[in-house]
Scaffold this motif. Sequence first.
Motif, mmCIF file in Angstrom:
data_model
loop_
_atom_site.group_PDB
_atom_site.id
_atom_site.type_symbol
_atom_site.label_atom_id
_atom_site.label_comp_id
_atom_site.label_asym_id
_atom_site.label_seq_id
_atom_site.Cartn_x
_atom_site.Cartn_y
_atom_site.Cartn_z
ATOM 1 N N PHE A 189 0.837 -1.201 0.000
ATOM 2 C CA PHE A 189 0.000 0.000 0.000
ATOM 3 C C PHE A 189 0.872 1.250 0.000
ATOM 4 C CE2 PHE A 189 -2.117 3.351 2.551
ATOM 5 C CZ PHE A 189 -3.270 3.538 1.809
ATOM 6 N N VAL A 190 0.492 2.224 -0.818
ATOM 7 C CA VAL A 190 1.127 3.546 -0.816
ATOM 8 C C VAL A 190 0.019 4.568 -0.611
ATOM 9 C CG1 VAL A 190 2.537 5.212 -2.074
ATOM 10 C CG2 VAL A 190 2.927 2.753 -2.407
ATOM 11 N N SER A 191 0.104 5.337 0.454
ATOM 12 C CA SER A 191 -0.986 6.242 0.819
ATOM 13 C C SER A 191 -0.955 7.544 0.031
ATOM 14 C CB SER A 191 -0.922 6.561 2.315
ATOM 15 O OG SER A 191 -1.990 7.422 2.670
ATOM 16 N N GLU A 192 -2.136 8.072 -0.224
ATOM 17 C CA GLU A 192 -2.248 9.405 -0.819
ATOM 18 C C GLU A 192 -2.150 10.483 0.256
ATOM 19 O OE1 GLU A 192 -6.630 10.582 -1.606
ATOM 20 O OE2 GLU A 192 -6.629 8.378 -1.754
ATOM 21 N N TYR A 193 -2.206 10.079 1.519
ATOM 22 C CA TYR A 193 -2.134 11.024 2.628
ATOM 23 C C TYR A 193 -0.727 11.065 3.210
ATOM 24 C CZ TYR A 193 -7.225 10.559 2.471
ATOM 25 O OH TYR A 193 -8.533 10.541 2.060
ATOM 26 N N ASP A 194 -0.393 12.182 3.845
ATOM 27 C CA ASP A 194 0.938 12.306 4.442
ATOM 28 C C ASP A 194 0.945 11.778 5.873
ATOM 29 O OD1 ASP A 194 -0.255 14.300 6.001
ATOM 30 O OD2 ASP A 194 0.779 15.954 4.993
ATOM 31 N N SER A 195 2.118 11.780 6.465
ATOM 32 C CA SER A 195 2.278 11.209 7.805
ATOM 33 C C SER A 195 1.485 11.980 8.851
ATOM 34 C CB SER A 195 3.757 11.183 8.183
ATOM 35 O OG SER A 195 4.296 12.499 8.181
ATOM 36 N N ALA A 196 1.339 13.291 8.651
ATOM 37 C CA ALA A 196 0.603 14.111 9.608
ATOM 38 C C ALA A 196 -0.868 13.702 9.670
ATOM 39 C CB ALA A 196 0.716 15.593 9.245
ATOM 40 N N HIS A 197 -1.411 13.277 8.545
ATOM 41 C CA HIS A 197 -2.810 12.814 8.499
ATOM 42 C C HIS A 197 -3.024 11.654 9.465
ATOM 43 C CE1 HIS A 197 -6.633 11.375 6.772
ATOM 44 N NE2 HIS A 197 -6.091 10.174 6.810
ATOM 45 N N TYR A 198 -2.118 10.686 9.417
ATOM 46 C CA TYR A 198 -2.261 9.509 10.286
ATOM 47 C C TYR A 198 -1.961 9.852 11.741
ATOM 48 C CZ TYR A 198 -2.718 6.863 6.012
ATOM 49 O OH TYR A 198 -3.165 6.376 4.804
ATOM 50 N N ALA A 199 -0.979 10.704 11.952
ATOM 51 C CA ALA A 199 -0.664 11.111 13.322
ATOM 52 C C ALA A 199 -1.853 11.819 13.958
ATOM 53 C CB ALA A 199 0.564 12.018 13.331
ATOM 54 N N SER A 200 -2.521 12.655 13.188
ATOM 55 C CA SER A 200 -3.698 13.362 13.689
ATOM 56 C C SER A 200 -4.830 12.382 14.005
ATOM 57 C CB SER A 200 -4.162 14.383 12.648
ATOM 58 O OG SER A 200 -5.317 15.068 13.084
ATOM 59 N N MET A 201 -5.008 11.382 13.149
ATOM 60 C CA MET A 201 -6.030 10.354 13.377
ATOM 61 C C MET A 201 -5.769 9.605 14.675
ATOM 62 S SD MET A 201 -6.797 6.981 11.023
ATOM 63 C CE MET A 201 -6.795 7.975 9.543
#
Length: 253
Positions: A33-45
């Motif tokens: 998997f390669v995400s379209e979102y950046d690392s900050a997106h997941y950290a915020s989640m």
Amino acid sequence: MKFRPCIDLHQGKVKQIVGETLSAANHDVVENFVSEYDSAHYASMFQQDQLRGGHVIMLGGGNEEAAKQALGTYPGGLQIGGGITADNAVSYLEQGASHVIVTSYIFRDGELDMHNLRRIVEAVGKEKLVIDLSCKAKDGVWYVVTNQWKTFSSFEVNQANIRELASYCDEFLVHAVDVEGKRTGIHESLVRHLADWVTIPTTYAGGARSMEDLELFRSIVHGNMDITVGSALDIFGGSLSYKDVVAYCGQAE
């Protein structure tokens, strides 16, 4: 039993890869998997869902900026690993990491390097250190593997060695190399042994793909270990509901 989330970074992007295929040349890396979102997106989640103690892993170079974004988004909520040494560890703590994770820095040339282990403990303190044990079996014995999981070290993963190493760190992160990234189920034998051996917080990574796997893990560890799930999650392209995993592990604490 807590759910410990992960943000794996490769070439500056959030990815899920099969760890055994990682190499310096990056030619044959299998990407789940390669995400379209950046690392900050997941950290915020993860911050919103109050998930603490997850890990950001830099798989090779070119990931420092993405790692910094994640740590800055969720200060104190994430650990950082990948290329950590006694010389740079403090800077990552200053950028917001709760802990630093070490593997190759303390397992060098097939041996446990006590000099480097003592150096990093002196630099950051035992309470800020996580030791990553990447485990692979040979002739019925578990060993730590290094060099992108291609080289067996002489360090046997057993009760005596686990408990000795625990005196130098705050937590363990254990990768089951044979099943990591493959979504084939947890490595039940390794989990059973670890649950008996560990005396400090320990997170298991490798193979979890379903709620049944989480239920099996919970029944084995009896609260002694936590788990991370990567490729199987719907937020990383899989079919397992992230929200269901968060809810289940929250109830299992």
